[in-house]
Motif scaffolding. Structure first.
Motif, PDB file in Angstrom:
ATOM      1  N   GLY A 178       0.454  -1.785  -0.225  1.00 12.00           N
ATOM      2  CA  GLY A 178       0.293   0.254  -0.061  1.00 12.00           C
ATOM      3  C   GLY A 178       1.265   1.392   0.150  1.00 12.00           C
ATOM      4  N   ARG A 179       0.094   2.106   0.430  1.00 12.67           N
ATOM      5  CA  ARG A 179       1.209   3.662   0.403  1.00 12.67           C
ATOM      6  C   ARG A 179       0.677   3.784   2.140  1.00 12.67           C
ATOM      7  NH1 ARG A 179       4.303   6.867  -2.682  1.00 12.67           N
ATOM      8  NH2 ARG A 179       2.987   9.586  -3.255  1.00 12.67           N
ATOM      9  N   LEU A 180       1.483   3.401   2.524  1.00  6.03           N
ATOM     10  CA  LEU A 180       1.976   4.049   3.991  1.00  6.03           C
ATOM     11  C   LEU A 180       2.965   4.145   3.813  1.00  6.03           C
ATOM     12  CD1 LEU A 180       1.048   0.308   5.434  1.00  6.03           C
ATOM     13  CD2 LEU A 180      -0.832   1.847   4.828  1.00  6.03           C
ATOM     14  N   PHE A 181       3.582   4.844   3.272  1.00  8.88           N
ATOM     15  CA  PHE A 181       4.536   5.610   3.708  1.00  8.88           C
ATOM     16  C   PHE A 181       4.776   7.067   2.743  1.00  8.88           C
ATOM     17  CE2 PHE A 181       8.382   2.999   5.353  1.00  8.88           C
ATOM     18  CZ  PHE A 181       7.989   1.753   5.909  1.00  8.88           C
ATOM     19  N   SER A 182       4.642   7.741   3.342  1.00  6.36           N
ATOM     20  CA  SER A 182       4.399   9.136   2.551  1.00  6.36           C
ATOM     21  C   SER A 182       4.887  10.653   3.350  1.00  6.36           C
ATOM     22  CB  SER A 182       2.945   9.146   2.307  1.00  6.36           C
ATOM     23  OG  SER A 182       2.177   9.378   3.093  1.00  6.36           O
ATOM     24  N   ALA A 183       4.484  11.235   2.930  1.00  4.92           N
ATOM     25  CA  ALA A 183       4.526  13.203   3.286  1.00  4.92           C
ATOM     26  C   ALA A 183       3.641  13.936   2.505  1.00  4.92           C
ATOM     27  CB  ALA A 183       5.789  13.340   2.971  1.00  4.92           C
ATOM     28  N   ALA A 184       2.730  14.404   3.455  1.00  3.80           N
ATOM     29  CA  ALA A 184       1.813  15.584   2.795  1.00  3.80           C
ATOM     30  C   ALA A 184       1.912  16.861   3.996  1.00  3.80           C
ATOM     31  CB  ALA A 184       0.156  15.133   3.023  1.00  3.80           C
ATOM     32  N   TYR A 185       2.317  17.755   2.544  1.00  6.68           N
ATOM     33  CA  TYR A 185       2.335  19.290   2.816  1.00  6.68           C
ATOM     34  C   TYR A 185       0.992  20.254   2.842  1.00  6.68           C
ATOM     35  CZ  TYR A 185       3.183  24.435   1.709  1.00  6.68           C
ATOM     36  OH  TYR A 185       2.742  25.755   1.612  1.00  6.68           O
ATOM     37  N   ILE A 186       0.762  20.154   3.956  1.00  6.20           N
ATOM     38  CA  ILE A 186      -0.833  20.647   4.969  1.00  6.20           C
ATOM     39  C   ILE A 186      -0.250  21.901   4.806  1.00  6.20           C
ATOM     40  CG2 ILE A 186      -3.080  20.538   6.261  1.00  6.20           C
ATOM     41  CD1 ILE A 186      -1.410  18.295   6.767  1.00  6.20           C
ATOM     42  N   SER A 187      -1.556  23.123   4.004  1.00  9.45           N
ATOM     43  CA  SER A 187      -1.808  24.477   4.604  1.00  9.45           C
ATOM     44  C   SER A 187      -2.128  24.504   5.588  1.00  9.45           C
ATOM     45  CB  SER A 187      -2.449  25.135   2.803  1.00  9.45           C
ATOM     46  OG  SER A 187      -2.225  26.787   3.068  1.00  9.45           O
ATOM     47  N   LYS A 188      -1.933  25.696   6.232  1.00 12.16           N
ATOM     48  CA  LYS A 188      -2.562  26.184   7.869  1.00 12.16           C
ATOM     49  C   LYS A 188      -3.637  26.827   7.328  1.00 12.16           C
ATOM     50  CE  LYS A 188       1.343  26.506  10.912  1.00 12.16           C
ATOM     51  NZ  LYS A 188       2.114  27.258  12.618  1.00 12.16           N
ATOM     52  N   LYS A 189      -3.596  27.405   6.479  1.00  7.58           N
ATOM     53  CA  LYS A 189      -4.993  28.261   6.292  1.00  7.58           C
ATOM     54  C   LYS A 189      -5.536  28.745   7.312  1.00  7.58           C
ATOM     55  CE  LYS A 189      -5.619  26.612   1.913  1.00  7.58           C
ATOM     56  NZ  LYS A 189      -5.776  25.023   0.776  1.00  7.58           N
ATOM     57  N   GLY A 190      -4.900  29.970   8.387  1.00  8.93           N
ATOM     58  CA  GLY A 190      -5.697  30.299   9.411  1.00  8.93           C
ATOM     59  C   GLY A 190      -5.962  29.360  10.612  1.00  8.93           C
TER      60      GLY A 190
END
Length: 159
Positions: A31-43
């Motif tokens: 599966g896709r269990l190793f990953s990284a995500a950019y999450i914008s805070k948007k406040g």
């Protein structure tokens, strides 16, 4: 045609995501269990972002434990989830692999602010979530907080 604008920090997170997926293949994790995500805070605060992820998981019937993690704990997770699974690789190459993985967070820190903290993964505390998935693996996510965004890193280890 409109141009797509991508933050340089987000580009580094995209590269980190690909790097983690390659490591997942070497480790043999399905599966896709190793990953990284950019999450914008948007406040939003980090706390709100984490609460949203916890809410999605609890709605799916999963229990999650939350703790605080420093760089040493993250290093232990890298060892357990990745490096220990690569026993055929020399320690020298594992050290190089580790340096490259940690350096991604340094690149992201530099992309955010050249004069800012050298590497936020190393220099601050992180929120860590763990839960068991339906395949018996422990899903792990830790959040590295930056000024305007958060990097969520997803790992897994055999439960």
């Amino acid at each position: 045609m409109a141009e797509l604008e991508v933050d340089s920090a987000e580009l580094s997170v995209i590269e980190l995501d690909g790097f983690l997926n390659s490591l997942r293949c070497l480790v043999g994790c399905q599966g896709r269990l190793f990953s990284a995500a950019y999450i914008s805070k948007k406040g939003k605060s980090l706390k709100e972002i984490v609460k949203e992820l916890i809410s999605k998981n609890t709605q799916a019937g999963r229990r999650i434990s939350m703790s605080e993690a420093c760089f040493e704990k993250v290093s232990e997770l890298f060892e357990q989830c990745i490096y220990a699974q690569l026993s055929h690789v020399s320690r020298e190459n594992i050290k190089n692999l580790d340096w490259n993985l940690v350096e991604y967070y340094g690149l992201i820190s530099t992309a955010e602010d050249e004069s800012g903290p050298w590497n936020r993964l190393v220099g601050q505390k992180h929120v860590l979530l763990e839960s068991e998935n339906d395949k018996g693996w422990v899903d792990i996510v830790f959040f590295v907080e930056y000024e305007n965004f958060v990097v969520a890193t997803f790992l897994a280890k055999n439960g």
